[in-house]
Design a protein around this motif. Structure first.
Motif, short mmCIF file in Angstrom:
data_model
loop_
_atom_site.label_atom_id
_atom_site.label_comp_id
_atom_site.label_asym_id
_atom_site.label_seq_id
_atom_site.Cartn_x
_atom_site.Cartn_y
_atom_site.Cartn_z
N LEU A 1 126.50 -80.30 -101.44
CA LEU A 1 126.54 -81.70 -101.89
C LEU A 1 125.51 -81.93 -102.99
N SER B 1 120.81 -98.81 -90.38
CA SER B 1 121.22 -97.60 -91.11
C SER B 1 120.26 -96.44 -90.86
N GLU B 2 119.04 -96.77 -90.42
CA GLU B 2 118.06 -95.72 -90.12
C GLU B 2 118.21 -95.20 -88.68
N SER B 3 119.03 -95.91 -87.92
CA SER B 3 119.09 -95.58 -86.49
C SER B 3 120.09 -94.48 -86.18
N VAL B 4 120.83 -94.05 -87.19
CA VAL B 4 121.91 -93.10 -86.91
C VAL B 4 121.36 -91.69 -86.69
N GLU B 5 122.14 -90.90 -86.03
CA GLU B 5 121.78 -89.49 -85.81
C GLU B 5 121.61 -88.80 -87.15
N ARG B 6 120.52 -88.05 -87.29
CA ARG B 6 120.27 -87.38 -88.55
C ARG B 6 121.09 -86.11 -88.67
N ARG B 7 121.72 -85.96 -89.81
CA ARG B 7 122.51 -84.76 -90.10
C ARG B 7 122.06 -84.20 -91.42
N GLU B 8 122.00 -82.91 -91.48
CA GLU B 8 121.62 -82.23 -92.72
C GLU B 8 122.83 -82.28 -93.66
N PRO B 9 122.66 -82.80 -94.87
CA PRO B 9 123.80 -82.80 -95.79
C PRO B 9 124.19 -81.36 -96.13
N PRO B 10 125.47 -81.10 -96.37
CA PRO B 10 125.86 -79.75 -96.77
C PRO B 10 125.12 -79.37 -98.06
#
Lengths: 239, 193
Positions: A66, A54-63
């Motif tokens: 949210l 779950s830590e390996s995913v591409e990081r995205r800034e939450p809107p």
């Protein structure tokens, strides 16, 4: 247990940890796990690998919206819980419950969401405040900042204009709808809002007479007859 | 009475959880600020859509807010528990959209380079280092092992569904899952050594 018996469970272990066993198989595996230290040890060994997926995913800034929406719901929830625990009589929360409960509201997330929206209004009025006002050539401007949204209410004559800035982009099919509370009744403001690219939106309130609270919620396209989501903005309007 | 934000910021996740279960919004806000980015990223990775990821993340955090007492410190960290809540919500969302195929983009290296501006703590840096190692470990997996792990963990498919999708015996699918996890675990252990 023989080595060959254990092979079956050993094969299931990774699938179990990845959530890939059918519910019945998972229950069976869990029963086995209770009595099998070897499998428990193996699970402990594998845990960092599974958790790291779950830590390996591409990081995205939450809107940004949210966090604001989440905390609005949480704070409203907390206030509602406090109100439940404390005396209810005479509170704005009690008043709104009385006014809304008979209407059979179409709520996106059930009664809880309504309570949250309501409590957001109540809580703001009770404690948060935060509005500043200034006069300007016959117009009175109220301003506040809530959940990162800059709110400005310009009253001129009988009417008013609600300006919002720093509003997050809305999910597809959503609009902002303003509400006013006037002499005990909550009314929808007809002109719906869609923030522009700069995150600005505004709507006109034809008559501010008797209005003591202005609130904004996110609603489905076309608007709603009653608020169906937690309040993004609430502003107390001095009489 | 809610603890002040500054005080909450000094607490470890495990110390925040009892406050969250007592409905302390400040404690919850700190928890979100620490893990919201990872939660949203994971949700997005699974559902592949901004609005849906937002919805899943919000639902997951609200469920944590309303059931914080269910966290069991003996079974792992707050973060891994929280992310497992997010994953379960996201998989439920996928399953509710029958027929939706999961995204398969482990190889999207350019996307992996994107980084948010926030969360620059030492702890986060360590997590990212670990994440980089995991990405490396996954990238180093034979394709067939990476695929079964991907389909299970991010796609929410059961081993029998994966066997059907890939036209493989179920035993082969489970075996590849195990071999893949063993390899990731081994590379993590090497990285920590």
């Amino acid at each position: 247990m023989s080595g060959s018996d254990h092979t079956r469970w050993s094969e299931d272990l990774a699938a179990y940890m990845l959530g890939a066993l059918a519910p019945g198989e998972a229950r069976e595996f869990e029963q086995h796990l209770e009595g099998c230290e070897r499998c428990r040890n193996e699970m402990r060994w594998f845990e960092p690998a599974v958790n790291s997926l779950s830590e390996s995913v591409e990081r995205r800034e939450p809107p940004p919206g949210l966090r604001a929406a989440l905390m609005a719901e949480v704070r409203a929830d907390a206030r509602a819980a406090e109100a439940e625990a404390g005396a209810e009589g005479g509170s704005l929360l009690g008043w709104i419950r009385g006014n809304f409960s008979h209407r059979g509201l179409r709520l996106a997330a059930g009664f809880a969401s309504l309570a949250l929206a309501i409590a957001a209004v109540a809580g703001y009025e009770i404690g948060k405040g935060g509005s500043d006002s200034e006069g300007n050539g016959g117009a009175v401007t109220l301003s506040s900042r809530e959940h990162g949204i800059d709110v400005k209410m310009v009253r001129k004559g009988e009417g008013g204009t609600l300006h919002l800035a720093n509003v997050h982009q809305l999910p597809p099919g959503k609009v902002l709808e303003a509400w006013v509370r006037r002499e005990g009744t909550v009314e929808a403001v007809p002109a719906l809002m869609v923030p522009d690219r700069k995150g600005q939106a505004e709507t006109t309130i034809a008559s501010m007479k008797g209005v003591d609270t202005v609130m904004v919620t996110e609603e489905p396209q076309g608007g709603s007859e009653e608020p169906t989501s937690p309040a993004l903005v609430t502003m107390t309007v001095p009489s | 009475m809610a603890v002040r934000r500054e005080k909450a910021e000094r607490l470890a996740d495990e110390e925040l959880m009892p406050l969250v279960s007592r409905k302390d919004p400040e404690a919850f806000e700190v928890l979100y600020d620490r893990h919201g980015g990872a939660a949203y990223s994971l949700a997005y990775r699974i559902v592949g859509d901004r609005a849906a990821a937002e919805e899943v993340t919000q639902e997951a955090f609200i469920s944590v807010w309303r059931s914080g007492a269910r966290f069991d410190a003996t079974r792992g960290s707050v973060r891994s528990w929280l992310l497992s809540v997010v994953r379960n919500r996201a998989i439920d969302f996928l399953r509710s959209k029958a027929g939706k195929a999961p995204k398969l983009d482990f190889d999207d290296e350019s996307a992996l380079e994107q980084r948010p501006a926030a969360e620059r703590t030492e702890e986060e840096a360590l997590r990212r280092e670990t994440a980089t190692e995991v990405r490396g470990a996954i990238g180093n997996l034979p394709g067939e092992q990476a695929k079964v792990i991907e389909l299970a963990y991010f796609g929410g498919f059961s081993h029998s569904e994966i066997a059907e999708i890939l036209s493989l015996p179920m035993g082969t699918v489970k075996g590849r899952m195990r071999l893949g996890l063993e390899k990731i675990r081994g590379e993590l252990a090497e990285g920590l050594a």
